[in-house]
Motif scaffolding. Structure first.
Motif, PDB file in Angstrom:
ATOM      1  N   UNK A 112       5.265   8.939  13.641  1.00 50.10           N
ATOM      2  CA  UNK A 112       6.146   7.824  14.000  1.00 50.10           C
ATOM      3  C   UNK A 112       6.264   6.759  12.911  1.00 50.10           C
ATOM      4  N   UNK A 113       5.338   6.719  11.968  1.00 48.75           N
ATOM      5  CA  UNK A 113       5.369   5.675  10.941  1.00 48.75           C
ATOM      6  C   UNK A 113       4.530   6.083   9.743  1.00 48.75           C
ATOM      7  N   UNK A 114       4.738   5.372   8.634  1.00 45.55           N
ATOM      8  CA  UNK A 114       3.931   5.614   7.441  1.00 45.55           C
ATOM      9  C   UNK A 114       2.554   4.980   7.623  1.00 45.55           C
ATOM     10  N   UNK A 115       1.531   5.573   7.014  1.00 47.77           N
ATOM     11  CA  UNK A 115       0.244   4.867   6.968  1.00 47.77           C
ATOM     12  C   UNK A 115       0.369   3.670   6.031  1.00 47.77           C
ATOM     13  N   UNK A 116      -0.426   2.637   6.258  1.00 48.16           N
ATOM     14  CA  UNK A 116      -0.360   1.467   5.381  1.00 48.16           C
ATOM     15  C   UNK A 116      -0.894   1.819   4.002  1.00 48.16           C
ATOM     16  N   UNK A 117      -0.018   1.684   3.005  1.00 49.30           N
ATOM     17  CA  UNK A 117      -0.395   1.865   1.600  1.00 49.30           C
ATOM     18  C   UNK A 117       0.203   0.687   0.846  1.00 49.30           C
ATOM     19  N   UNK A 118      -0.645  -0.145   0.297  1.00 49.59           N
ATOM     20  CA  UNK A 118      -0.213  -1.410  -0.294  1.00 49.59           C
ATOM     21  C   UNK A 118       0.886  -1.230  -1.348  1.00 49.59           C
ATOM     22  N   UNK A 119       0.682  -0.348  -2.295  1.00 54.53           N
ATOM     23  CA  UNK A 119       1.656  -0.191  -3.367  1.00 54.53           C
ATOM     24  C   UNK A 119       2.995   0.334  -2.848  1.00 54.53           C
ATOM     25  N   UNK A 120       2.927   1.201  -1.836  1.00 59.25           N
ATOM     26  CA  UNK A 120       4.170   1.716  -1.257  1.00 59.25           C
ATOM     27  C   UNK A 120       4.928   0.597  -0.531  1.00 59.25           C
ATOM     28  N   UNK A 121       4.167  -0.254   0.168  1.00 62.11           N
ATOM     29  CA  UNK A 121       4.788  -1.387   0.864  1.00 62.11           C
ATOM     30  C   UNK A 121       5.504  -2.301  -0.123  1.00 62.11           C
ATOM     31  N   UNK A 122       4.852  -2.600  -1.234  1.00 60.92           N
ATOM     32  CA  UNK A 122       5.467  -3.473  -2.247  1.00 60.92           C
ATOM     33  C   UNK A 122       6.713  -2.822  -2.823  1.00 60.92           C
ATOM     34  N   UNK A 123       6.674  -1.525  -3.033  1.00 59.57           N
ATOM     35  CA  UNK A 123       7.841  -0.817  -3.573  1.00 59.57           C
ATOM     36  C   UNK A 123       9.013  -0.870  -2.592  1.00 59.57           C
TER      37      UNK A 123
END
Length: 241
Positions: A112-123
């Motif tokens: 249902x969602x992406x796991x939290x990954x800091x660098x991916x969130x910033x991108x």
């Protein structure tokens, strides 16, 4: 000041779960969540990067359940799942108004969602997508206020915008005390010493240690998110000296 020029480049918007319920008290009011999505779209159109953390109190309150005898850790995990349900609802509302959105969860549920990954969130933010962080910090005994502070630090947000039912921080509950005084500005120590209901003590201390300002404002007035982002003096700002 140009009313359309943002003063923040990247914001973290903290919404309570109760805000999504509107006058219903529980659940999700479709009109309310559509209105919030439209306001976020207006902010995105200014070139501001937006991340969101939502509470889960409109569906389940872990602390209340724990007070009723439920195991606190288990109750908190149920509350985290409630925040993920709200996150998916807001994602749908945002995409219906044309805003690309990603939900990242602290508790992994890849279907249902992406796991939290800091660098991916910033991108995602750099590409103009709204990122909604669900599941709190992923740990019991921490509130979504603390999750908002933590995620704001991690993504390098310029400010936390805390949307509430009232138009700022007061010396007492303005709904119950007509003599309550509104504060225009506060520092972190004032909030902690006076026990003011801005964010919980852990979240406030985290913001203080990292000098991250918090703006508390009223969500129910249309256009308020945009007003805060463009520097209009509404609500209460909490920052260092």
């Amino acid at each position: 000041m140009d009313a359309q020029k943002p003063v923040y480049k990247r914001i973290l918007l903290k919404l309570s779960g109760e805000a999504l319920a509107g006058n219903q008290g529980l659940g999700i009011d479709p009109q309310v969540i559509s209105g919030i999505a439209s306001e976020i779209r207006d902010v995105i159109s200014l070139g501001v990067q937006v991340a969101v953390v939502i509470g889960g109190g409109n569906i389940f309150r872990g602390m209340a359940a724990a007070a009723g005898g439920m195991d606190r850790a288990g109750a908190d995990y149920m509350g985290m799942l409630a925040t993920i349900m709200n996150s998916l609802a807001l994602q749908d509302a945002l995409e219906q108004v044309g805003v690309a959105t990603r939900v990242q969860t602290a508790i992994e549920m890849r279907e249902v969602a992406e796991p939290y990954i800091r660098r991916r969130a910033i991108r995602h933010l750099e590409k103009g997508r709204v990122v909604i962080f669900g599941g709190g910090t992923g740990n019991p005994y921490f509130t979504t206020d603390t999750a908002a502070s933590l995620r704001a630090m991690e993504i390098g947000a310029d400010v936390i915008l805390k949307a509430t039912k009232v138009d700022g921080v007061y010396s007492a509950d303005p709904c119950q005390d007509k003599d309550a005084v509104k504060f225009e500005r506060l520092n972190y120590l004032d909030v902690l010493k006076k026990g003011l209901k801005v964010m919980d003590a852990t979240a406030t201390s985290l913001c203080m240690d990292n000098d991250l300002p918090i703006v508390v404002f009223q969500l129910s007035r249309p256009g308020n998110i945009k007003k805060v982002v463009t520097g209009e003096a509404i609500g209460t700002i909490v920052k260092g000296e």
